[in-house]
Structure formats: C-alpha cells, structure tokens
Design an enzyme around this catalytic site. Structure first.
Site, short mmCIF file in Angstrom:
data_model
loop_
_atom_site.label_atom_id
_atom_site.label_comp_id
_atom_site.label_asym_id
_atom_site.label_seq_id
_atom_site.Cartn_x
_atom_site.Cartn_y
_atom_site.Cartn_z
N ASN A 79 47.88 -22.89 -81.61
CA ASN A 79 46.33 -23.39 -81.84
C ASN A 79 46.16 -24.54 -82.35
O ASN A 79 45.13 -25.56 -82.11
CB ASN A 79 45.72 -22.18 -82.57
CG ASN A 79 46.44 -22.17 -83.95
OD1 ASN A 79 47.50 -22.24 -84.18
ND2 ASN A 79 45.54 -22.05 -85.19
N CYS A 87 43.58 -20.55 -87.99
CA CYS A 87 44.04 -19.34 -88.78
C CYS A 87 43.08 -19.09 -90.06
O CYS A 87 42.72 -18.33 -90.46
CB CYS A 87 45.42 -19.30 -89.59
SG CYS A 87 46.00 -20.93 -90.30
N GLU A 140 54.34 -23.10 -98.41
CA GLU A 140 54.79 -24.39 -98.12
C GLU A 140 53.65 -25.47 -98.47
O GLU A 140 52.58 -25.04 -98.68
CB GLU A 140 54.97 -24.42 -96.60
CG GLU A 140 56.03 -23.46 -96.12
CD GLU A 140 56.67 -23.75 -94.70
OE1 GLU A 140 56.82 -24.94 -94.33
OE2 GLU A 140 57.02 -22.71 -93.91
P1 NAD Z 1 52.20 -15.46 -81.72
O1 NAD Z 1 52.83 -14.79 -83.05
O2 NAD Z 1 52.06 -14.60 -80.58
O3 NAD Z 1 53.19 -16.43 -81.36
C1 NAD Z 1 53.83 -17.58 -82.37
C2 NAD Z 1 55.22 -17.89 -81.58
O4 NAD Z 1 56.20 -17.26 -82.17
C3 NAD Z 1 54.98 -18.50 -80.27
O5 NAD Z 1 55.99 -19.73 -80.35
C4 NAD Z 1 56.01 -17.17 -79.75
O6 NAD Z 1 56.64 -17.66 -78.64
C5 NAD Z 1 56.77 -16.79 -80.90
N1 NAD Z 1 57.18 -15.37 -80.54
C6 NAD Z 1 56.58 -14.21 -80.07
N2 NAD Z 1 57.29 -13.06 -80.22
C7 NAD Z 1 58.53 -13.45 -80.76
C8 NAD Z 1 59.60 -12.90 -81.16
N3 NAD Z 1 59.64 -11.44 -80.99
N4 NAD Z 1 60.87 -13.60 -81.73
C9 NAD Z 1 60.60 -14.84 -82.01
N5 NAD Z 1 59.44 -15.53 -81.70
C10 NAD Z 1 58.33 -14.96 -81.11
O7 NAD Z 1 51.13 -16.15 -82.16
P2 NAD Z 1 50.24 -17.12 -81.32
O8 NAD Z 1 49.04 -16.26 -80.51
O9 NAD Z 1 50.85 -18.13 -80.68
O10 NAD Z 1 49.16 -17.71 -82.59
C11 NAD Z 1 48.09 -17.26 -82.86
C12 NAD Z 1 48.18 -16.70 -84.53
O11 NAD Z 1 48.78 -17.54 -85.24
C13 NAD Z 1 47.06 -16.08 -85.07
O12 NAD Z 1 47.28 -14.80 -85.65
C14 NAD Z 1 46.68 -17.08 -86.24
O13 NAD Z 1 45.96 -16.72 -87.09
C15 NAD Z 1 48.12 -17.38 -86.55
N6 NAD Z 1 48.38 -18.73 -87.33
C16 NAD Z 1 48.48 -18.92 -88.62
C17 NAD Z 1 48.54 -19.79 -89.15
C18 NAD Z 1 48.59 -19.94 -90.73
O14 NAD Z 1 49.42 -21.06 -91.43
N7 NAD Z 1 48.68 -18.91 -91.47
C19 NAD Z 1 48.40 -21.23 -88.51
C20 NAD Z 1 48.15 -21.12 -87.08
C21 NAD Z 1 47.83 -19.87 -86.51
#
Ligand code: NAD
Length: 490
Positions: A159, A292, A471
């Site tokens: 995102n 997020c 962080e």
């Molecule tokens: P996601 O969890 O699907 O993927 C995040 C990352 O994890 C990607 O690089 C993906 O390839 C990797 N991944 C997926 N499965 C994995 C596994 N089993 N092992 C290791 N890596 C794996 O999230 P997304 O759809 O890319 O992002 C959106 C989400 O991120 C939303 O829930 C959003 O709220 C959250 N987000 C949180 C913050 C924060 O600072 N709290 C910031 C931005 C986004």
C-alpha cells in the site's frame, strides 16, 4: 550495473542484480489500466539462501562494526540521491500502485529521504548507563552496549511500498544490521530501484538484498523460515503477521509486527464541522482507503450527525478518480481485481443488512483507457450496527460506516469495541476532552484534530490484532539492536 527496474524487476543479492529467469517469473500489473508493465523474477529457496548468506558475510566483513557516524553519513547520502532521482521513484511507485502522482510526490517518495535522515540522527544517540548502590557504600557501574541484531528479514506490503520499506531499512542499516528485503509481489519496483541508490552511495555488498516473490511456498516463507536470520520485521495483514510469528517461533527470534487496523474517528458536536470534514475526508479516502491508519468507522455526536454525514458524502463525490499521472487526480484504483472483489463483497453485505448508502456502492465507469483497472467508488454507509462485519473487519478500501452517539462514554465504548488497535482520531474543540478521549483509546496512535501527522521519532505500532512491538525513534533502535549489559563493581 544492470538496472533493477525496466521490463524486468530483478532480485538484488550480494551487491548485484541477479539475471532474471523467464521460467520463474510473474507479471507486474498496473492497477489503473490492468496492463502488464513489467515482469518480476521470483526468487527460489536457493536465491533467498544466497541473500541471507551474503548478509551474514557482510556483517562479518565489517559493516556491523563500522562507526555509527560513517553509517549515518551513508544514510544521508542515500537521502540526497533519492531526492536527485526523485521522479524515477515517483514513476515506479505510480506504475506499481496506480496511486495519484501528487500523493506519490508529497507522501510516499518524500518519506523515503525523511526516513533515512531521521534514523541517521536517531542512531547517533548514546547508551543507557547508571550506577547501582551496593552495601558498604560501594557502587557498580552498569551500562548497556547495543549491538546490531544481525541479519534482519524485512517483509512489507503493497500500500505504501517505498515509505514502509525505508521506514524499516533505514533504522536497520543505521544500527549496523544487514537486511534481506521481501517487497510485496504487487509492488516490487522501488525496492529494486533503491538497491541502485544504496550501491551508488557506497553501501558494502551484501548489506542490502532484495528477494522477490509471494508469501507461503515462495520468497516470503523461504526468508522468514530461514535458520540464519536474527529477526523479522513485518508489515502487512494480521492473518499473515500471526503466521510469520508462528514461522519464527521455533527459533525464538524477535519479531516486530505492524498489522491491520479498523480505525475509528470520534467527532464531538463542539467541532468546526468544515474543518472536521476536511480531516475526515483525508482519513477515510487517502490512498483509496489503503492505508493501515485510514478511518473506516466514524462515530458522530447526534446533534451534528446529519451535517457530518451529508458533508462527508459531498466531499466523497468531489474526489477525482482518474489517470494517476494527472496532477488533478485525487483517488487511484485499488491495488488489484482480487482486492476490489473483496471490497465489493462488503458493499453487498452492507446493503443486505439494510445500510443506507450515502454515496458510492459500485464500480465507476472511467472510459476505455482505465476500463481494465481495479476502480471502486468511494462509499459511505449509515444504519449499520457496530457488530456488522463491515464495521468490525478491516476492508482496506475507500469506505466508512457512520454511527451516531450521545455521550463521551458511549463514544469511547463504541470506538474500543474492536479486536484491532492501531489508530484513532478525536475531533473536538474542547482540549481537555481531546486529551481525555485520546488517552482512553485502546490504540498505538491517537490523534486529536488531525490524522496521519507523523513525527518519525515517536513510537509507532498497534495493540491487539494490530500488531506487536513499536518502531520509530528510540523504539526502532531497541528493535534493531541487542543490548549486552556490562556491570562493573567500582
Ligand atoms: P499481506 O499480509 O498479504 O502481505 C504482506 C507481505 O507479506 C507481502 O510481502 C507478502 O508477500 C508477504 N507474505 C504473505 N504471506 C506470507 C507468509 N506466509 N510468510 C511470509 N511472508 C508472507 O498484506 P498486504 O495485503 O500486502 O497489505 C495490506 C495489509 O497490511 C493490511 O492489513 C494493512 O492494514 C496492513 N498494513 C499495516 C501497516 C502498519 O503499519 N500497521 C501499514 C501498512 C499496511
């Protein structure tokens, strides 16, 4: 040097781009048009292993013991170089995400040099030390030596690709770690481009590595399950975050999890409605709701409920969806068709539950050029109960449910009635109430009369399903280092 982007988006291991393998690759799609604009080389287990090994070797070769002022100077040079090549990063980020060029310039790419400069400064801070009083009037000197955590796996979402990546890479490098980065499969471009910058400014080979691919059964899992990593910093969904925690658990390595949110805004009736609407519009719709921190629940004191509901709907209708490269565009597409299906699923659920759709609720028609994109209408509902899935689950789109309240106590109860706890915003002209309600929010970050105002030195993270650890500023120093306490009897 072979470029990290272009037709191919390449892995970067041990100081060089890896020759891509046509048979092990996937498409990178522009979400505004649905067209393929690059291919990404998917890292296999062996390449991930090479990246981790290179990172380990780079630490031993001296990066971990490089004086902090030299590391900080290097980070500042990286910030300068990103600014010199600013438009290249903007172009890559817009092509990857479809986000409006104006936002990419002002927020996403602007934050990358800010991350590098902030953590260059923060890392120069001193060590904890104190005296312990012993029996007989003697004392002991205690101090902690902070050492790099080691090889850090950095896994980030799509995102805010460059912003979130540099938010982790900058402090990790400032503290003397080596990193292996796994960007989202949806947005791989800027992580590879950053490798060029870091090489140009003199980062030793192996300190920054990029492996591309998916999660389970691919580079994400290969990296987080690798036996030779010393910690994982992860930003993404709560479901994946808890999975990553399980993967790392058998080896008891530290994890930092920045996860999803279902953030509330609480709007009191003493507020300047126009100002609150400006803030709410930003908090609901920035990045097409794909931050997020975005607000998806808006609690409004009853006396101004209709004014806020109608006003916000009018502002939503005034958003300009369209070509991301047009400077007048305010709102881009969702990241993918799959994500649009998910968001549209909530449209159906809300309507089935009898929600009133104040605006939106469908898929817009934007002309032939953008017809293949994953566009969705900014959408607002009233009439949903606090227990409805659209009010409880993270949707991650340009949507919000508006719910009235009568008393401060009721508002706090409604806002805290969630498994998430990332952020909240309180809108009021009564400063005491602002402090009181903000402190009562069960979240990592609570804003008063603003949203997404971030000082990178402050702690950032979430409670509950929104994450684990903090962080930012000193909190980053703590995560990216291991202290050894030395106790000397004087
Ligand atoms: P996601 O969890 O699907 O993927 C995040 C990352 O994890 C990607 O690089 C993906 O390839 C990797 N991944 C997926 N499965 C994995 C596994 N089993 N092992 C290791 N890596 C794996 O999230 P997304 O759809 O890319 O992002 C959106 C989400 O991120 C939303 O829930 C959003 O709220 C959250 N987000 C949180 C913050 C924060 O600072 N709290 C910031 C931005 C986004």
């Amino acid at each position: 040097m072979t470029a990290g982007t272009g037709r191919w988006i390449r892995n970067f291991v041990d100081g060089r781009y890896v020759e891509p393998d046509e048979n092990r690759s996937f498409e990178n799609i522009d979400p505004a048009t649905g067209r393929v604009f690059a291919r990404v080389h998917e890292a296999d287990r062996e390449l991930v292993d090479r990246a981790v090994t290179a990172a380990r070797r780079a630490l031993r070769d001296g990066w971990a013991t490089t004086p902090v002022r030299e590391r900080a100077a290097l980070l500042r040079r990286a910030a300068d170089r990103i600014e010199e090549r600013f438009e290249e990063f903007v172009a890559a980020e817009v092509a990857d995400t479809g986000k409006p060029v104006t936002q990419a310039r002002q927020l996403d790419v602007a934050r990358a040099p800010a991350n590098f400069r902030t953590f260059a400064d923060v890392a120069a801070a001193g060590q904890e030390s104190f005296l312990t009083d012993l029996a007989g009037g003697r004392q002991a000197l205690n101090y902690a030596v902070r050492k790099p955590l080691g090889v850090v796996a950095v896994v980030v979402p799509w995102n805010l690709p460059l912003l979130l990546l540099t938010w982790k890479v900058a402090p990790a490098l400032a503290c003397g770690n080596a990193v292996v980065v796994k960007p989202s499969e949806e947005t791989p471009a800027t992580a590879s481009l950053l490798a060029e910058i870091l090489t140009e400014v003199g980062l030793p080979a192996g300190v920054y590595n990029v492996v591309h691919g998916f999660g389970g059964g691919s580079a994400g899992e290969f990296l987080t399950s690798h036996p030779d990593i010393d910690g994982v910093t992860f930003t993404g969904s709560s479901a994946t975050g808890t999975q990553v925690m399980r993967t790392v658990a058998p080896r008891a390595r530290p994890v930092s999890l920045e996860l999803g949110g279902k953030n509330a805004a609480v709007v009191f009736d003493d507020v300047d409605v126009d100002e609150a609407l400006t803030g709410l519009t930003k908090s609901v719709f920035t990045n097409t709701g794909q931050v997020c921190l975005c607000t998806e629940r808006v609690y409004v004191q009853r006396a101004i409920f209709d004014d806020i509901a109608q006003g916000l709907a009018e502002r939503a209708r005034g958003l300009r969806l369209g070509d991301p490269l047009d400077a007048a565009t305010t709102t881009g597409p969702l990241i993918s068709k799959a994500h649009r299906d998910k968001v549209a699923g909530y449209f159906e659920l809300a309507e089935q539950a009898g929600a009133q759709v104040l605006t939106g609720g469908g898929v817009p028609q934007l002309g032939p050029d953008l017809a293949g994109g994953s566009w969705i209408e900014p959408t607002l509902w009233t009439g949903l109960a606090n227990t409805h899935p659209a009010v409880r689950e993270e949707i991650f789109g340009p949507v919000a449910a508006l719910i009235p309240f009568d008393t401060e106590e009721e508002a706090i109860g409604l806002a805290n009635d969630t498994e998430y706890g990332l952020a909240a915003s309180v809108w009021t002209d009564d400063l005491r109430r602002g402090h009181r309600v903000a402190q009562a929010m069960n979240v990592g970050t609570a804003w008063v009369n603003t949203w997404f105002l971030r000082d990178l030195r402050s702690p950032f993270g979430g409670v509950g399903l929104s994450g684990l650890g903090r962080e930012g500023g000193e909190s980053s120093l703590h995560f990216y280092t291991e202290p050894t306490n030395v106790c000397v009897q004087l």
